[in-house]
Write a protein that holds these residues in place. Structure first.
Motif, short mmCIF file in Angstrom:
data_model
loop_
_atom_site.label_atom_id
_atom_site.label_comp_id
_atom_site.label_asym_id
_atom_site.label_seq_id
_atom_site.Cartn_x
_atom_site.Cartn_y
_atom_site.Cartn_z
N TYR A 291 1.04 6.33 -7.07
CA TYR A 291 -0.23 6.76 -7.63
C TYR A 291 -1.01 7.73 -6.72
CZ TYR A 291 0.57 2.93 -10.89
OH TYR A 291 1.11 2.09 -11.84
N GLY A 292 -0.48 7.98 -5.55
CA GLY A 292 -1.17 8.88 -4.63
C GLY A 292 -2.38 8.20 -4.00
N LYS A 293 -3.26 9.01 -3.43
CA LYS A 293 -4.43 8.49 -2.73
C LYS A 293 -5.46 7.87 -3.67
CE LYS A 293 -4.02 11.66 1.17
NZ LYS A 293 -4.69 12.72 1.99
N ASP A 294 -5.33 8.16 -4.95
CA ASP A 294 -6.29 7.59 -5.91
C ASP A 294 -5.96 6.16 -6.30
OD1 ASP A 294 -7.66 9.98 -5.94
OD2 ASP A 294 -6.45 10.80 -7.58
N GLY A 295 -4.82 5.66 -5.84
CA GLY A 295 -4.42 4.30 -6.19
C GLY A 295 -5.27 3.26 -5.47
N ALA A 296 -5.21 2.07 -5.96
CA ALA A 296 -5.96 0.97 -5.34
C ALA A 296 -5.36 0.62 -3.98
CB ALA A 296 -5.96 -0.25 -6.27
N THR A 297 -6.08 -0.23 -3.26
CA THR A 297 -5.61 -0.67 -1.94
C THR A 297 -5.40 -2.18 -1.95
OG1 THR A 297 -6.84 1.10 -0.84
CG2 THR A 297 -6.17 -0.77 0.51
N CYS A 298 -4.31 -2.59 -1.37
CA CYS A 298 -4.00 -4.03 -1.29
C CYS A 298 -4.86 -4.67 -0.20
CB CYS A 298 -2.52 -4.23 -1.00
SG CYS A 298 -2.05 -5.96 -0.82
N ARG B 182 8.61 -14.88 -3.67
CA ARG B 182 7.75 -14.26 -4.67
C ARG B 182 6.31 -14.41 -4.21
NH1 ARG B 182 4.65 -15.72 -8.81
NH2 ARG B 182 5.24 -17.92 -8.66
N GLY B 183 5.54 -13.32 -4.34
CA GLY B 183 4.16 -13.37 -3.89
C GLY B 183 3.24 -12.62 -4.82
N THR B 184 1.96 -12.66 -4.48
CA THR B 184 0.94 -11.94 -5.26
C THR B 184 0.15 -11.04 -4.31
OG1 THR B 184 0.72 -13.79 -6.80
CG2 THR B 184 -1.05 -12.17 -6.76
N ALA B 185 0.05 -9.76 -4.70
CA ALA B 185 -0.75 -8.80 -3.93
C ALA B 185 -2.08 -8.61 -4.64
CB ALA B 185 0.00 -7.47 -3.83
N ASN C 146 0.83 -1.21 0.00
CA ASN C 146 0.00 0.00 0.00
C ASN C 146 0.86 1.26 0.00
OD1 ASN C 146 -2.62 -1.06 -0.10
ND2 ASN C 146 -2.60 -1.52 2.08
N GLU C 147 1.97 1.21 0.71
CA GLU C 147 2.87 2.37 0.72
C GLU C 147 3.47 2.61 -0.66
OE1 GLU C 147 5.80 1.78 3.72
OE2 GLU C 147 4.37 1.94 5.39
N LEU C 148 3.83 1.52 -1.35
CA LEU C 148 4.39 1.65 -2.70
C LEU C 148 3.34 2.20 -3.67
CD1 LEU C 148 6.47 -1.66 -3.02
CD2 LEU C 148 7.36 0.68 -2.91
N ILE C 149 2.10 1.73 -3.56
CA ILE C 149 1.03 2.20 -4.46
C ILE C 149 0.77 3.68 -4.24
CG2 ILE C 149 -1.42 1.99 -5.00
CD1 ILE C 149 -1.20 -1.00 -4.41
N VAL D 221 7.88 -4.18 -6.35
CA VAL D 221 6.92 -4.55 -7.39
C VAL D 221 7.58 -4.37 -8.73
CG1 VAL D 221 4.63 -4.13 -8.34
CG2 VAL D 221 5.04 -3.78 -5.88
N PRO D 222 7.96 -5.47 -9.41
CA PRO D 222 8.70 -5.37 -10.67
C PRO D 222 7.98 -4.52 -11.73
CG PRO D 222 8.69 -7.62 -9.88
CD PRO D 222 7.75 -6.86 -9.01
N ASN D 223 6.67 -4.59 -11.77
CA ASN D 223 5.92 -3.91 -12.83
C ASN D 223 5.37 -2.54 -12.40
OD1 ASN D 223 6.31 -6.15 -14.53
ND2 ASN D 223 4.52 -7.16 -13.63
N LEU D 224 5.83 -2.07 -11.26
CA LEU D 224 5.30 -0.78 -10.77
C LEU D 224 6.30 0.33 -11.01
CD1 LEU D 224 2.87 0.47 -9.30
CD2 LEU D 224 4.08 0.10 -7.16
#
Length: 208
Positions: A155-162, A177-180, A148-151, A205-208
């Motif tokens: 993306y700011g507060k508009d980003g999704a939540t884990c 390795r995991g999935t969020a 959530n901190e990375l998102i 997050v490799p793709n972030l």
């Protein structure tokens, strides 16, 4: 003083039959002597056997065995705490060595330690599974906040939540390795690094 063994009436010396209830005093005294002899024989037999296990000691042994198995598995999973691993292994081997005597003391007619092993083997397996899962549960829970901190950082507060994190694979050296799973229905592949010495987790997050 002599008392009747049946009704408790005090008797005079030399009386062989209780005048109150008709019980033979000789028979009562003989019975008491036999009981005393049997008690003394049992006491001597216990002294010859030495230490014997009681049920509460068996339950304590099972509890210690389970806890050690849990700690051993958990520490091996995070590649840390090898001193505790060694100590747990030694204690558990000592408990297993005592299993035949436990069975003999509690079940005199049962010669083999199979009954004891039937108890300890499932306890060992269940404790190992719990120890292994506790590491994954700990890493997954701690990783949710970090994702959530990375998102929010990107993306700011508009980003999704884990919502939750699941550990998919252990690469060794405390690298996972995991999935969020996000609340918008998407999911992210993440990498988790655990540093036991500092009790620190790093998530990327490799793709972030």
């Amino acid at each position: 003083m002599i008392f009747c063994g049946k009704c408790g009436k005090q008797l005079d010396e030399g009386v062989q039959v209780c005048p109150e209830c008709g019980t033979s005093v000789v028979a009562v005294e003989k019975t008491d002597a036999v009981i005393d002899a049997e008690s003394e024989s049992e006491k001597n037999e216990k002294e010859k056997k030495g230490f014997t296990f009681d049920w509460w000691e068996v339950f304590v042994s099972i509890a210690i065995f389970a806890w050690n198995s849990f700690v051993i598995t958990r520490n091996l999973s995070v590649h840390d705490g090898y001193i505790w691993v060694a100590a747990g292994v030694v204690i558990n081997l000592g408990i297993l060595a005592a299993v035949p005597k436990m069975v003999k003391d509690l079940f005199p007619g049962f010669k083999l330690p199979v009954l004891g092993l039937i108890v300890f083997i499932p306890v060992f397996i269940i404790s190992m599974m719990l120890g292994f899962k506790s590491v994954r549960y700990f890493l997954a829970n701690r990783s949710v906040e970090l994702v959530n901190e990375l998102i929010q950082k990107n993306y700011g507060k508009d980003g999704a939540t884990c919502r939750k994190v699941e550990i998919d694979e252990d690469y060794g050296d405390n690298f996972y390795r995991g999935t969020a799973y996000l609340d918008n229905g998407n999911d992210l592949e993440i990498n988790i690094t655990y540093i036991p010495e500092d009790d620190w987790i790093e998530v990327s997050v490799p793709n972030l």
